[in-house]
Design a protein around this motif. Sequence first.
Motif, PDB file in Angstrom:
ATOM      1  N   PHE A   1       0.668  -1.246   0.202  1.00 41.58           N
ATOM      2  CA  PHE A   1      -0.107   0.051  -0.064  1.00 41.58           C
ATOM      3  C   PHE A   1       0.555   1.314  -0.088  1.00 41.58           C
ATOM      4  N   LYS A   2       0.487   2.219  -0.848  1.00 37.64           N
ATOM      5  CA  LYS A   2       1.191   3.411  -0.925  1.00 37.64           C
ATOM      6  C   LYS A   2       0.803   4.462   0.351  1.00 37.64           C
ATOM      7  N   GLU A   3       1.451   5.368   0.383  1.00 34.74           N
ATOM      8  CA  GLU A   3       1.110   6.320   1.348  1.00 34.74           C
ATOM      9  C   GLU A   3      -0.261   6.907   0.917  1.00 34.74           C
ATOM     10  N   THR A   4      -0.723   6.950  -0.255  1.00 37.40           N
ATOM     11  CA  THR A   4      -1.819   7.563  -0.467  1.00 37.40           C
ATOM     12  C   THR A   4      -3.123   6.828  -0.331  1.00 37.40           C
ATOM     13  N   GLY A   5      -2.551   5.261  -0.016  1.00 38.25           N
ATOM     14  CA  GLY A   5      -3.759   4.366   0.309  1.00 38.25           C
ATOM     15  C   GLY A   5      -3.926   3.538  -0.839  1.00 38.25           C
ATOM     16  N   ALA A   6      -3.408   3.798  -1.897  1.00 35.49           N
ATOM     17  CA  ALA A   6      -3.330   2.911  -3.258  1.00 35.49           C
ATOM     18  C   ALA A   6      -2.945   1.461  -2.899  1.00 35.49           C
ATOM     19  N   ARG A   7      -3.597   0.464  -3.340  1.00 29.75           N
ATOM     20  CA  ARG A   7      -3.443  -0.849  -3.160  1.00 29.75           C
ATOM     21  C   ARG A   7      -2.626  -1.195  -4.410  1.00 29.75           C
ATOM     22  N   ILE A   8      -1.322  -1.940  -4.336  1.00 29.59           N
ATOM     23  CA  ILE A   8      -0.473  -2.339  -5.474  1.00 29.59           C
ATOM     24  C   ILE A   8      -0.271  -3.896  -5.245  1.00 29.59           C
ATOM     25  N   GLU A   9      -0.867  -4.664  -6.287  1.00 28.10           N
ATOM     26  CA  GLU A   9      -0.515  -6.058  -5.776  1.00 28.10           C
ATOM     27  C   GLU A   9       0.682  -6.594  -6.651  1.00 28.10           C
ATOM     28  N   ILE A  10       1.636  -7.221  -6.223  1.00 28.67           N
ATOM     29  CA  ILE A  10       2.618  -7.824  -7.065  1.00 28.67           C
ATOM     30  C   ILE A  10       2.471  -9.161  -7.128  1.00 28.67           C
ATOM     31  N   PHE A  11       2.329  -9.909  -7.966  1.00 28.74           N
ATOM     32  CA  PHE A  11       2.296 -11.356  -8.384  1.00 28.74           C
ATOM     33  C   PHE A  11       3.419 -11.895  -9.028  1.00 28.74           C
ATOM     34  N   CYS A  12       4.154 -12.825  -8.214  1.00 29.61           N
ATOM     35  CA  CYS A  12       5.354 -13.029  -8.548  1.00 29.61           C
ATOM     36  C   CYS A  12       5.212 -14.508  -9.442  1.00 29.61           C
ATOM     37  N   LEU A  13       5.651 -14.104 -10.642  1.00 27.77           N
ATOM     38  CA  LEU A  13       5.625 -15.381 -11.591  1.00 27.77           C
ATOM     39  C   LEU A  13       6.643 -16.209 -11.766  1.00 27.77           C
ATOM     40  N   GLU A  14       7.790 -15.863 -11.764  1.00 20.24           N
ATOM     41  CA  GLU A  14       9.067 -16.694 -11.811  1.00 20.24           C
ATOM     42  C   GLU A  14      10.346 -16.166 -11.539  1.00 20.24           C
TER      43      GLU A  14
END
Length: 405
Positions: A72-85
């Motif tokens: 989560f950024k300080e702005t509250g924006a949700r960022i999802e990181i999906f680890c592929l390989e």
Amino acid sequence: MDFLDISQFDYDLPEEKIARFPLPERDSSKLLIYRNGSIEDSEFSEIITYIPENSLLVFNNTKVIRARLLFFKETGARIEIFCLEPYEPADYECAFAIKGSCKWRCIVGNLKKWKEGDLAIDFYYNGAGHRLSAERRGSDGNNEIIKFTWDSDMSFGTMLEILGRIPIPPYLRRDSEEIDNSRYQTVYSKIEGSVAAPTAGLHFSVRILNSLSNKKIATEEVTLHVGAGTFLPVKGDNAAEHTMHTEHFEINTASIENLIENYGRITAVGTTSVRTLESLPVLGYRIMSDSRVNESRTIGQWEAYDIPESVTGKELLCALLEFMRSNGMDKLKGSTQIMITPAGFRFRVINSLITNFHQPKSTLLLLISAITGEDWKKVYDHALTNNYRFLSYGDSSILFLPDQS
């Protein structure tokens, strides 16, 4: 291959037929048996009744990783990181064991909100505070290269176990829940690396595994790490123009010896096991046809179609085994882009397949059709009419190649 009309592999899948959650018991799902054009209904708890005696059952022992990380950024924006390989180090075993930092190929959700700067997760573990940071390091095709850095002596694999979430399929249309941590994982999973489960294996309970020896059914394991590409639909009208995703596999010498010893009575558990097993003859053919031996361990999308019909799968496995022995190899690691379709593919290793029911217009449905021919429509119509549950948490089937008992 010139043209393969994907519209011929379409069917209507109502939303209510998609299993959103697993059944209370792994082996309580329905089982459809297809053999020589006929269909029979049973329950998965009776699967050993339908596997021929003295068969070899081949499982994919990959383990689903908790590949979804939420920042989560300080702005509250949700960022999802999906680890592929893993990207650096690229080897799966090293990537999970490494400490301090690593790089992965990832899909980033809400990327437009992450234009600059690092993301971080602060967390407590074993009574101490820690931080995991993520930094964008460029792109690789449609994926982002993300550098992860952390300030503890734990491995990246441990980090994912603590912070990550199980990446259930998008068509379930829900967030992962506690039940998915155990049920979106086979009971025999061992080797970390998949971002999707080899779902045919989800039906196997410890009870069933323990009962196999009573019918003289042997077991063997291969490893193929299932990628997110398994969910990619065939786009356009011509399936022959579809670019198949690449997945990494691993098999040891003893396993190939077992395949040769049990040749002619091999049942693959899941399409991922099929992709691994049917990739091996390609390497065997390279060895037989090129005395220099191509050192590449990557199987091309259409390479299997170039093997002459006169060469048997057993001959090809023997050539591969001899190559491994002569080069002192206990284990073979490679990657495969193999695409199995009804348009000329010849199965050289498996005799039957245990599998779930797959999405319309998918490469997995093409694979099913390569086994059953036009009867895939009859199989799927029967399943839809008789209230079978579809996709990852759905019911199961065992499909026999022609004239197999």
